[in-house]
Design an enzyme around this catalytic site. Structure first.
Site: not given
Ligand code: GAL
Length: 671
Positions: A152, A310
């Site tokens: 990110e 994610e």
């Molecule tokens: C994203 C990140 C992850 C985790 C996640 C939590 O921004 O890439 O590592 O922190 O959020 O929602």
């Protein structure tokens, strides 16, 4: 170049996997549970730098060898991170210059993550060295499926204002503007005595007594996106060199509140695209937000495959109130990304942490274990994905395009605009929502699309395209028979930030056949009524219709009788202008009228709860389409369909019922 994680059978399904947070005996159980859940891809090592390079130049890979070996033995493929997203304390202690600085000169400390400056040569050297060491170590490891560079980019530190960044910014400006004279002209430095006589005088837009220069702000946003992209590319190039057959990605954040990276530029630099999307738990239309993000991703991918890297199985830990997902929501969310074109969906993360800042963030294996709603739903979707594996590689066709522009978003986020109530992303979302509610599948396209790319669409929507040099592609598109809907705050400045003179909406004035003499933003909470009964908030303007026909005018407010919506015939096509912040039903009606006139089929009013998207591709050499339907409502809905419903295996001979809160995937047969 391979453009998909190698060896992943069917849709990708898995999570970020952070085994270093757990004692080793837990790893075997992890792999066993992954098999139960049908997991086929995990991202490993994203935040492992401190445990992989324990002191400068001393790598310890043994533990990672064992993790990868176990995953391989369990049939799980690995999206291996370069582990550079969180520099270890030894690095920032020995070289504090690695740490980023805020606009007010505060140097951020280590102790969380992403504590690095994109222009730091030391950070870059160390990050590239770690990427190389990992690539050399694991180039032949049978579990290696893809590379995950950083994480990110820009999420926490989208811009760094330190002296090193100041120097890099100057180099970037020299390449962009060529000379100081050109820069002075572009930034309009005659204003407020800002004229520069030497490059060294130029600094990032740090905290100043009054508003910063808009040209400087916009160029710094461009520079910052490019600086992070260069950093990504430095690691990517090493990976391509050492492991040429392994595709490289980095996870984007196409979401409602992250604007720092111009992903049109980034998309060209990854082998396959991946996105992180988290729903706003308290937002009643979070599912529409999700589809918006997925459609932007499909546009960015431009035909390349993409996956959701994610999302969450249930609550996150970083919203004001972290609300658990409803039963079935994890499943609907996963399918909605697939419906809109994703070839896989992964979560953050596999096992819910027991320590650290994300203890209360959900995961595939919750604190409470496997006898839980979350794990049962994970197992269900994991099994179902295997039944719809044939959908991988298929595409989504759309007859409507929305022009999406990070640079206009940046420019409109600057201070000193006619109103602070306007928010670019919310505005685009309002239009998208109206299209979504009309059941129309939408592509997102970049701003300087050539007319031939636009001509594939019956209708093109141009929301607040504020920063644009000229409207030629749109003129050609309309002249050739296209239908265009342009909204207020479009065409106002050129790409330097200079206002197009002669009346707003500047670059679009002729095409739209209108001229605005003055903006009239509304007061907080104020609404005006239009003579067709609809209402508007936030924005009105003193518009004159020249060649355009007036479709609606204000019935009250500061501009009674003044046009609010116009329609102009241009060549063989039509160009609409929406000059006010039309709300709710009024916007739905306008969008449906433009769809009707453009000949785009749309759903009837009242069908807003069910999302229906079609993917098309091939099975065994024959053309096939799949209807993916997600029911966000609380009543069963019957849809016309002929074919096989793949999740249940049942035949649909005429219709299929999408249960309340449920999902169907029908491989369609021609009738
Ligand atoms: C994203 C990140 C992850 C985790 C996640 C939590 O921004 O890439 O590592 O922190 O959020 O929602």
């Amino acid at each position: 170049m391979t453009t998909w994680p190698t060896g992943v059978p069917g849709l990708a399904w898995g999570a970020d996997y952070n085994p270093e947070q757990w004692p080793e005996p837990v790893w075997a159980e992890d792999v066993e549970l992954m098999r139960r859940a049908g997991v086929n891809l995990v991202s490993v090592g994203i935040f492992s730098w401190a445990l992989l390079e324990v002191e400068e130049g001393r790598y310890e890979f043994d533990w990672l060898d064992r993790v990868l070996d176990q995953l391989h033995a369990g049939g799980v493929r690995v999206d291996l991170a370069t582990a550079t997203a969180a520099p270890p304390p030894w690095l920032t202690t020995a070289h504090p210059e690695v740490l980023p600085e805020t606009a007010d000169g505060v140097r951020l400390s280590h102790g969380s993550r992403q504590s690095y400056c994109p222009s730091s040569p030391i950070y870059r050297t160390k990050a590239v060295a770690l990427a190389r060491a990992l690539a050399e170590r694991y180039r032949d490891h049978p579990a290696l499926s893809a590379w995950h560079v950083g994480n990110e980019y820009g999420c926490h530190v989208p811009r760094c204002y330190c002296d090193r960044c100041a120097a890099a910014f100057r180099t970037w400006l020299q390449a962009r503007h060529g000379s100081l004279d050109a820069l002075n002209e572009a930034w309009g430095t005659a204003f407020w005595s800002q004229h520069y006589t030497a490059w060294e005088q130029i600094v990032p837009p740090r905290v100043t007594p009054a508003q910063n220069n808009p040209g400087q702000l916009l160029d710094f946003d461009r520079f910052s996106s490019d600086a992070l992209l260069e950093l990504y590319k430095a690691e990517r190039d090493v990976l391509h060199e050492v492991t040429p057959g392994v595709p490289v990605t980095t996870n984007f954040m196409v979401t409602w509140n992250f604007s720092a990276l111009d992903y049109w530029k980034w998309a060209a630099e990854v082998d396959f695209l991946s996105n992180d999307h988290y729903t706003r738990a308290e937002h009643p239309e979070r599912h529409i937000d999700l589809s918006f993000s997925a459609d932007v991703m499909r546009g960015l991918a431009g035909g390349k495959p993409w996956l959701l890297m994610e999302h969450s199985t249930s609550a996150v830990n970083w919203q004001v109130r972290n609300i658990a997902k409803l039963p079935g929501e994890l499943r609907r969310n996963s399918y909605a990304h697939v419906a809109h074109g994703a070839d896989g969906t992964l979560f953050f993360q596999w096992r819910q942490s027991r320590a650290g800042a994300e203890r209360y963030h959900s995961a595939m294996v919750p604190h409470a274990g496997t006898d839980t709603k979350v794990f049962r739903e994970v197992e269900l979707v994991g099994a179902e994905y295997q039944r719809i594996a044939e959908i991988v590689g298929s595409t989504v066709d759309a007859s409507v395009a929305v022009v999406y522009d990070w640079q206009s978003w940046w420019a409109l986020s600057q201070p000193a605009h006619p109103t602070s109530d306007f928010a670019y992303q919310e505005h685009v979302f309002a239009l998208y929502r109206a299209l979504w509610r009309a059941g129309v599948t939408v592509d997102f396209v970049p701003p300087v699309a050539d007319p031939s790319a636009l001509s594939a669409y019956e209708l093109v929507v141009v929301p607040a395209l504020y920063t644009v040099d000229d409207a030629t592609p749109y003129e050609e598109y309309v002249a050739g028979g296209g239908h265009l809907l342009v909204t207020y705050l479009s065409g106002i400045t050129d790409t330097r930030g200079h206002v197009h003179l002669g009346g707003y909406p500047g670059a679009f004035r002729e095409l739209l056949g209108v001229r605005t003499e003055e903006f009239h933003p509304l007061r907080s909470g104020e609404a005006v009524t239009l003579d067709d009964g609809s209402s508007a908030t936030v924005w009105t303007e003193h518009l004159h219709a020249d060649s355009a026909k007036v479709m609606a005018s204000y019935a009250d407010g500061p501009l009674p009788g003044v046009p609010a919506v116009t329609r102009n015939e241009h060549g063989d096509g039509v160009a609409w202008y929406l000059a006010c912040g039309l709300t709710g039903d009024g916007l739905d009606r306008l969008v449906r009228t433009t769809l009707d006139q453009a000949g785009v089929h749309h759903a009837d009013v009242g069908q807003e709860g069910v999302e229906v998207v079609r993917r098309s591709g091939q099975v065994g050499g024959s053309a096939v389409s799949w209807l993916v339907a997600v029911n966000h409502g609380d009543g069963d809905v019957e849809l016309s369909a002929v074919g096989v419903e793949l999740l249940s295996g049942a035949r649909a001979s005429g219709s299929v019922v999408v249960p309340a809160g449920g999902v169907v995937v029908v491989r369609e047969e021609e009738v």
